[in-house]
Design a protein around this motif. Structure first.
Motif, PDB file in Angstrom:
ATOM      1  N   PHE A  88       0.703  -1.308  -0.213  1.00 36.95           N
ATOM      2  CA  PHE A  88      -0.095  -0.063   0.056  1.00 36.95           C
ATOM      3  C   PHE A  88       0.886   1.290   0.003  1.00 36.95           C
ATOM      4  CE2 PHE A  88      -2.836  -3.355   1.475  1.00 36.95           C
ATOM      5  CZ  PHE A  88      -3.764  -2.918   1.091  1.00 36.95           C
ATOM      6  N   ALA A  89       0.509   2.177  -0.735  1.00 33.82           N
ATOM      7  CA  ALA A  89       1.369   3.366  -0.738  1.00 33.82           C
ATOM      8  C   ALA A  89       0.332   4.479  -0.803  1.00 33.82           C
ATOM      9  CB  ALA A  89       2.446   3.343  -1.949  1.00 33.82           C
ATOM     10  N   MET A  90       1.024   5.929  -0.460  1.00 34.27           N
ATOM     11  CA  MET A  90       0.195   7.093  -0.461  1.00 34.27           C
ATOM     12  C   MET A  90       1.157   8.302  -0.510  1.00 34.27           C
ATOM     13  SD  MET A  90      -2.063   8.931   2.891  1.00 34.27           S
ATOM     14  CE  MET A  90      -3.258   7.460   2.655  1.00 34.27           C
ATOM     15  N   GLU A  91       0.920   9.233  -1.354  1.00 32.75           N
ATOM     16  CA  GLU A  91       1.631  10.306  -1.753  1.00 32.75           C
ATOM     17  C   GLU A  91       0.998  11.716  -1.096  1.00 32.75           C
ATOM     18  OE1 GLU A  91       3.857  11.218  -5.647  1.00 32.75           O
ATOM     19  OE2 GLU A  91       2.267  12.759  -5.660  1.00 32.75           O
ATOM     20  N   CYS A  92       1.705  12.471  -0.451  1.00 37.37           N
ATOM     21  CA  CYS A  92       1.120  13.741  -0.320  1.00 37.37           C
ATOM     22  C   CYS A  92       1.822  14.755  -0.750  1.00 37.37           C
ATOM     23  CB  CYS A  92       1.396  13.976   1.554  1.00 37.37           C
ATOM     24  SG  CYS A  92       0.179  13.272   2.403  1.00 37.37           S
ATOM     25  N   ARG A  93       1.269  15.673  -1.681  1.00 33.85           N
ATOM     26  CA  ARG A  93       1.817  16.883  -2.097  1.00 33.85           C
ATOM     27  C   ARG A  93       2.356  17.913  -1.218  1.00 33.85           C
ATOM     28  NH1 ARG A  93      -0.472  17.427  -8.262  1.00 33.85           N
ATOM     29  NH2 ARG A  93      -0.848  15.174  -8.732  1.00 33.85           N
ATOM     30  N   ILE A  94       3.653  18.155  -1.042  1.00 30.64           N
ATOM     31  CA  ILE A  94       3.997  19.259  -0.054  1.00 30.64           C
ATOM     32  C   ILE A  94       4.119  20.668  -0.808  1.00 30.64           C
ATOM     33  CG2 ILE A  94       5.594  19.911   1.483  1.00 30.64           C
ATOM     34  CD1 ILE A  94       4.001  17.370   2.164  1.00 30.64           C
ATOM     35  N   ASN A  95       3.158  21.529  -0.922  1.00 32.98           N
ATOM     36  CA  ASN A  95       3.291  22.593  -1.624  1.00 32.98           C
ATOM     37  C   ASN A  95       3.698  23.943  -0.964  1.00 32.98           C
ATOM     38  OD1 ASN A  95       2.231  20.968  -3.489  1.00 32.98           O
ATOM     39  ND2 ASN A  95       0.056  21.724  -3.435  1.00 32.98           N
ATOM     40  N   ALA A  96       4.160  24.752  -1.457  1.00 30.13           N
ATOM     41  CA  ALA A  96       4.399  26.012  -0.655  1.00 30.13           C
ATOM     42  C   ALA A  96       3.193  27.089  -0.566  1.00 30.13           C
ATOM     43  CB  ALA A  96       5.758  26.882  -1.343  1.00 30.13           C
ATOM     44  N   PRO A 113      11.061  30.282  -6.130  1.00 33.95           N
ATOM     45  CA  PRO A 113      10.390  31.320  -6.940  1.00 33.95           C
ATOM     46  C   PRO A 113       8.933  31.381  -7.167  1.00 33.95           C
ATOM     47  CG  PRO A 113      11.223  29.744  -8.313  1.00 33.95           C
ATOM     48  CD  PRO A 113      11.694  29.340  -7.034  1.00 33.95           C
ATOM     49  N   PRO A 114       8.599  32.620  -7.247  1.00 33.42           N
ATOM     50  CA  PRO A 114       7.049  32.729  -7.430  1.00 33.42           C
ATOM     51  C   PRO A 114       6.261  32.498  -8.689  1.00 33.42           C
ATOM     52  CG  PRO A 114       8.067  34.868  -7.631  1.00 33.42           C
ATOM     53  CD  PRO A 114       9.050  33.968  -7.519  1.00 33.42           C
ATOM     54  N   ASN A 115       7.464  32.085  -9.803  1.00 32.20           N
ATOM     55  CA  ASN A 115       6.990  31.822 -11.161  1.00 32.20           C
ATOM     56  C   ASN A 115       6.373  30.913 -11.569  1.00 32.20           C
ATOM     57  OD1 ASN A 115      10.024  32.987 -10.623  1.00 32.20           O
ATOM     58  ND2 ASN A 115       8.861  34.289 -12.112  1.00 32.20           N
ATOM     59  N   TYR A 116       6.468  29.409 -10.729  1.00 35.74           N
ATOM     60  CA  TYR A 116       5.942  28.166 -11.324  1.00 35.74           C
ATOM     61  C   TYR A 116       4.750  27.459 -10.233  1.00 35.74           C
ATOM     62  CZ  TYR A 116       9.926  29.493 -14.036  1.00 35.74           C
ATOM     63  OH  TYR A 116      10.787  29.869 -14.804  1.00 35.74           O
ATOM     64  N   ASP A 117       4.482  26.476 -10.736  1.00 37.54           N
ATOM     65  CA  ASP A 117       3.658  25.666  -9.617  1.00 37.54           C
ATOM     66  C   ASP A 117       4.334  25.538  -8.275  1.00 37.54           C
ATOM     67  OD1 ASP A 117       1.434  23.218  -9.823  1.00 37.54           O
ATOM     68  OD2 ASP A 117       2.826  22.649  -8.476  1.00 37.54           O
ATOM     69  N   SER A 118       3.430  25.621  -7.279  1.00 37.56           N
ATOM     70  CA  SER A 118       4.047  25.861  -5.975  1.00 37.56           C
ATOM     71  C   SER A 118       4.497  24.119  -5.185  1.00 37.56           C
ATOM     72  CB  SER A 118       2.639  26.399  -4.867  1.00 37.56           C
ATOM     73  OG  SER A 118       1.366  25.468  -5.055  1.00 37.56           O
ATOM     74  N   MET A 119       4.219  23.294  -5.871  1.00 32.95           N
ATOM     75  CA  MET A 119       4.464  22.026  -5.459  1.00 32.95           C
ATOM     76  C   MET A 119       6.307  22.037  -5.220  1.00 32.95           C
ATOM     77  SD  MET A 119       3.823  18.126  -6.562  1.00 32.95           S
ATOM     78  CE  MET A 119       4.820  18.269  -8.069  1.00 32.95           C
ATOM     79  N   ILE A 120       6.778  21.837  -4.063  1.00 31.46           N
ATOM     80  CA  ILE A 120       8.072  21.622  -3.524  1.00 31.46           C
ATOM     81  C   ILE A 120       8.500  20.207  -3.444  1.00 31.46           C
ATOM     82  CG2 ILE A 120       8.244  24.189  -3.171  1.00 31.46           C
ATOM     83  CD1 ILE A 120       8.353  23.414  -0.278  1.00 31.46           C
ATOM     84  N   ALA A 121       7.871  19.180  -2.889  1.00 33.03           N
ATOM     85  CA  ALA A 121       8.070  18.178  -2.629  1.00 33.03           C
ATOM     86  C   ALA A 121       7.090  17.261  -2.701  1.00 33.03           C
ATOM     87  CB  ALA A 121       8.856  17.937  -1.390  1.00 33.03           C
TER      88      ALA A 121
END
Length: 427
Positions: free
Chosen positions: A308-316, A354-362
């Motif tokens: 079983f696996a799960m992903e959490c998107r860490i966004n800024a 940077p503020p230029n792109y998608d907010s996902m960082i990890a």
């Protein structure tokens, strides 16, 4: 694989880890996407001056751009992705739906092709039965979509959807579908080779979304039975082989409360959430993409989850304030680790987002022997994850993992509409 890599980057991304770790790196322009990551001549020039054999487009920007795929062919550079024809077939939602229906894949009842007028749409909506949904043929991210609950709301929904679609995509074409109630967003990962043969790697449940943007994904889905998994996998292969699909792709379905499933769209690229599939099948999807692009054949074997696996998107983003973007400098960073914990990221302590792109960082990916153990392990990993200097979605994920309905697996794509965001601890 022993393959040397070239990273292309904008000036805003000059300090990103991918630039440091690649064998070579080429700056392709200013921060604005049109001047860098969407600038096809500069990307092709970077490939030529470094003598690159292939381009992997990732999962954003030009990854589903038929013109870019065509130009790569023209310059004898292998595009590690779908052909121009495949992208065009699946990129237009009305064409994609017709193609899948012809292949025997279940589709949502709706219009055959685009609607020409309100007068054409109203009787069709009556025939299908309300609620219905109007969708932009060139849409994405929830734009150009309107739900219609009864005939009196049809005209306003039609006008609003067309106006939004024209502004966002330069195309105001709309089609109509039955609105699926209590839907789950379930996608099937597929791989196809140059012989037209395809296999699947089971499903991912992507139902936890905010404004049609995924926040958490898991596999296997707590809602899907073995019988349904088999049916959906078979349907996905039918769809992929109907267009002789080559490379990694995803067939996305809506599954209603009765476990009836309907084709929604196909993504002709690798997905953000592909790591959870890799973790439960012990299968390297990126490596397979490269092998298929090099002309190797797939085994033809279908893969089913062993874990079983799960992903959490860490966004800024600040989840306590409407997920407001939070670019800036990461002062301190501590990444969680241990058995069954994986992190995909480009950031480090001292990195300026940077503020230029998608907010996902990890992306934080956790795997274990059971869904219950995944949730416990994910909570522990999130609590160990320290990112100082900016706001992130970590507090949201911790609150979600305490929700009894989520823990029980009782959720749909509408789950966050009723979520109590006051439970999120302010960081």
């Amino acid at each position: 694989m022993g393959v040397k890599t070239v990273a292309v980057y904008s000036t805003a991304d000059k300090d990103s880890l991918h630039v440091r770790f690649a064998d070579e790196a080429v700056c392709i322009g200013a921060p604005a996407s049109k001047d860098s990551y969407l600038n096809i001549p500069r990307i092709i020039a970077a490939a030529e001056i470094t003598n690159a054999d292939a381009i992997h487009p990732g999962y954003g920007f030009l990854s589903e751009n038929a013109e870019f795929s065509r130009i790569c062919e023209e310059y004898n550079i292998k595009f590690i992705g779908a052909s121009p024809d495949m992208i065009n077939q699946m990129g237009d939602k009305a064409t994609a739906k017709a193609t899948m229906a012809a292949a025997g894949v279940p589709t949502i009842p709706g219009s055959v092709g685009l609607l020409e007028s309100i007068e054409q749409g109203l009787p069709l909506a009556e025939k299908i039965g309300y609620p219905v949904i109007l969708k932009a043929t060139a849409g994405g991210g929830g734009r150009g979509m309107r739900i219609v609950k009864d005939p009196s709301g049809f005209k306003k929904a039609w006008d609003d959807a067309r106006q939004e679609s024209a502004a966002a995509f330069g195309n105001d074409g709309l089609y109509l579908e039955k609105f699926v109630e209590e839907p789950r967003h379930i996608e099937i990962q597929i791989i196809g080779d140059s012989s037209g043969r395809a296999c699947h790697l089971s499903e991912r449940d992507c139902s936890i979304q905010r404004r049609h943007q995924k926040l958490v994904e898991e596999t296997p889905s707590p809602f899907i039975t073995d019988e349904l998994r088999e049916k959906m996998g078979t349907a996905a292969i039918k769809g992929a082989e109907a267009i002789a699909y080559e490379g990694a792709g995803t067939i996305e379905f809506l599954v209603d409360k009765n476990r009836d499933f309907y084709f929604m769209e196909m993504n002709t690229r690798i997905q953000v959430e592909h790591p959870i599939t890799e973790e439960v099948t012990d299968f390297d999807l990126i490596k397979e993409q490269i092998k298929v692009a090099a002309g190797e054949k797939i085994s033809g074997k279908n893969y089913f989850p062993k874990l079983f696996a799960m992903e959490c998107r860490i966004n800024a983003e600040d989840p306590a304030n409407g997920f407001r973007p939070s670019p800036g400098k990461i002062v301190n960073l501590h990444l969680p680790g241990g058995k069954g914990v994986r992190i995909d990221s480009h950031v480090y302590a001292g990195y300026v987002i940077p503020p230029n792109y998608d907010s996902m960082i990890a992306k934080l990916i956790v795997s274990a022997q059971s869904r219950q153990e995944v949730i416990v392990r994910m909570k522990r990993a999130l609590e160990e994850f320290v990112i100082d200097g900016i706001k992130t979605t970590i507090p949201f994920h911790l609150a979600l993992l305490e929700d009894p309905e989520f823990i029980a697996g009782n959720f749909t794509t509408k789950f966050l509409e009723d979520f109590d965001f006051s439970k999120i601890k302010k960081s």
